[in-house]
Scaffold this active site. Sequence first.
Site, mmCIF file in Angstrom:
data_model
loop_
_atom_site.group_PDB
_atom_site.id
_atom_site.type_symbol
_atom_site.label_atom_id
_atom_site.label_comp_id
_atom_site.label_asym_id
_atom_site.label_seq_id
_atom_site.Cartn_x
_atom_site.Cartn_y
_atom_site.Cartn_z
ATOM 1 N N GLY A 183 32.006 -55.531 14.746
ATOM 2 C CA GLY A 183 31.724 -54.330 13.967
ATOM 3 C C GLY A 183 30.241 -54.000 13.956
ATOM 4 C CB THR A 184 27.230 -56.160 13.628
ATOM 5 O OG1 THR A 184 27.659 -56.728 12.391
ATOM 6 C CG2 THR A 184 25.731 -55.985 13.625
ATOM 7 C CG ASN B 42 31.365 -54.119 2.782
ATOM 8 O OD1 ASN B 42 30.936 -52.962 2.780
ATOM 9 N ND2 ASN B 42 30.578 -55.160 2.686
ATOM 10 C CD GLN C 129 36.123 -54.849 4.721
ATOM 11 O OE1 GLN C 129 37.269 -55.189 4.378
ATOM 12 N NE2 GLN C 129 35.203 -55.735 5.033
ATOM 13 C CB SER D 131 35.164 -55.921 12.791
ATOM 14 O OG SER D 131 35.006 -57.315 12.934
ATOM 15 C CB ALA D 132 39.018 -58.338 16.412
ATOM 16 C CG HIS D 133 35.982 -61.057 11.906
ATOM 17 N ND1 HIS D 133 35.684 -61.460 10.631
ATOM 18 C CD2 HIS D 133 34.935 -60.299 12.313
ATOM 19 C CE1 HIS D 133 34.489 -60.973 10.291
ATOM 20 N NE2 HIS D 133 34.026 -60.259 11.289
ATOM 21 C CB THR E 155 31.755 -60.705 31.992
ATOM 22 O OG1 THR E 155 30.937 -60.680 33.154
ATOM 23 C CG2 THR E 155 33.183 -61.073 32.359
ATOM 24 C CB CYS F 29 22.692 -66.253 -2.409
ATOM 25 S SG CYS F 29 21.770 -67.582 -3.119
#
Length: 388
Positions: free
Chosen positions: A71-72, A151, A179, A199-201, A237, A325
């Site tokens: 995503g980034t 998010n 999201q 983003s896949a994850h 690749t 943090c």
Amino acid sequence: MKKIYLDHAATTPTDPRVVEAMLPHFTDAFGNPSSIHSLGVETRAAVADARERVASLIGAAGDEIIFTSGGTEADNLAIKGVALANAHKGKHIVTTRIEHHAVEESCRYLESQGFKVTYVGVDKDGLVDPKDVEKAVTPETILISVMHANNEVGTIQPIAEIGKMARARGIYFHTDAVQTVGHIPAIVGELGVDLLAISAHKLYGPKGVGVLYVRKGTRIVSFMHGGGQERGLRASTENVPGIVGLGKAAEIAQTEMDAESKRLIRLRDKLIKGLLERIPQTRLNGHPTQRLPNNVNVSIASVEGEPLAVSLDLEGIAVSTGSACSSEAMEPSHVLMAMGLPAELARGSVRFSLGRDNMDADIDRVLEAFPRIVSRLRAVSPLWTGKT
Ligand code: PLP
């Protein structure tokens, strides 16, 4: 004790069906998709198939899908790629104060390179007003970027309305849909976007792979130079196992999304109601109805988010706090601050994000543990005045 994972907005476990689809591409079907031999032909076909599956999920054409490392990178490519390609027309970008750092930092970088960026505010529920976006537009504006859903607080933005305005003015429109894709409908034609990041994850696919949807005819340049992969927009690749995994995740999401989002909305609302009933001086952050099916974000007066999250973790419950943090200080979330929360409440925020593996019993366990933890922390908090 069963672990309860309630941090799906941070990342999701990879679906075993996705892992199964990926595995052959590490060992047997490992060819380079650019190779002319049959191993290359095989992986080229697998990448093409994944491209079609992702395209189908968002209502795009296969050749509008650019695979990236996540995503980034998709956000970076959209913002820097469009800015660089259109700088001759103007050097102004409109975005919001609640974007993910991938968008925010890309904009900050462009500011350092002579672009001007307007950061539009949000209301107390985290909603962007399309009229504010319109007011921020100048004759110099070349790009608008507004996230589909936030998010942290889960608020879903009026993207289609902003899209109509952008289209009417001939301004490119990007949305960070990291999201939302795979969780709620995100159809590019309905949203009126030219660029959309995935983003896949976040949808039960693997980490390190994503997509930028680029509508046909969009003027954009690559900032990754090398081979001509991905229509020249993303040299290197292809991450074949990752891309195949994302394709499978997209296919699963397309068939299961409707039922799953209904199931999650019921669990989400049960959690919200239970927390607000059981814990005095608790505030729901984000829009009460225009929110992601899996997001619950609450601020707990007089308690910091971090000890809450750590205490929950000790009981086997994984959540996030609204505070980033750093080594120096606990910075309250820029999203909650933009929504006008006092810093104290922004520091006391906890995000529960639900997913496929969560059941009623998990919510029941949180509703037993969390009020107990809050009472214990409040009893030793100098800020808490409600002691009895
Ligand atoms: N945009 C949003 C809204 C996100 O939530 C995230 C991940 O946290 C990203 C972008 C970045 O995605 P990735 O981790 O694939 O780079």
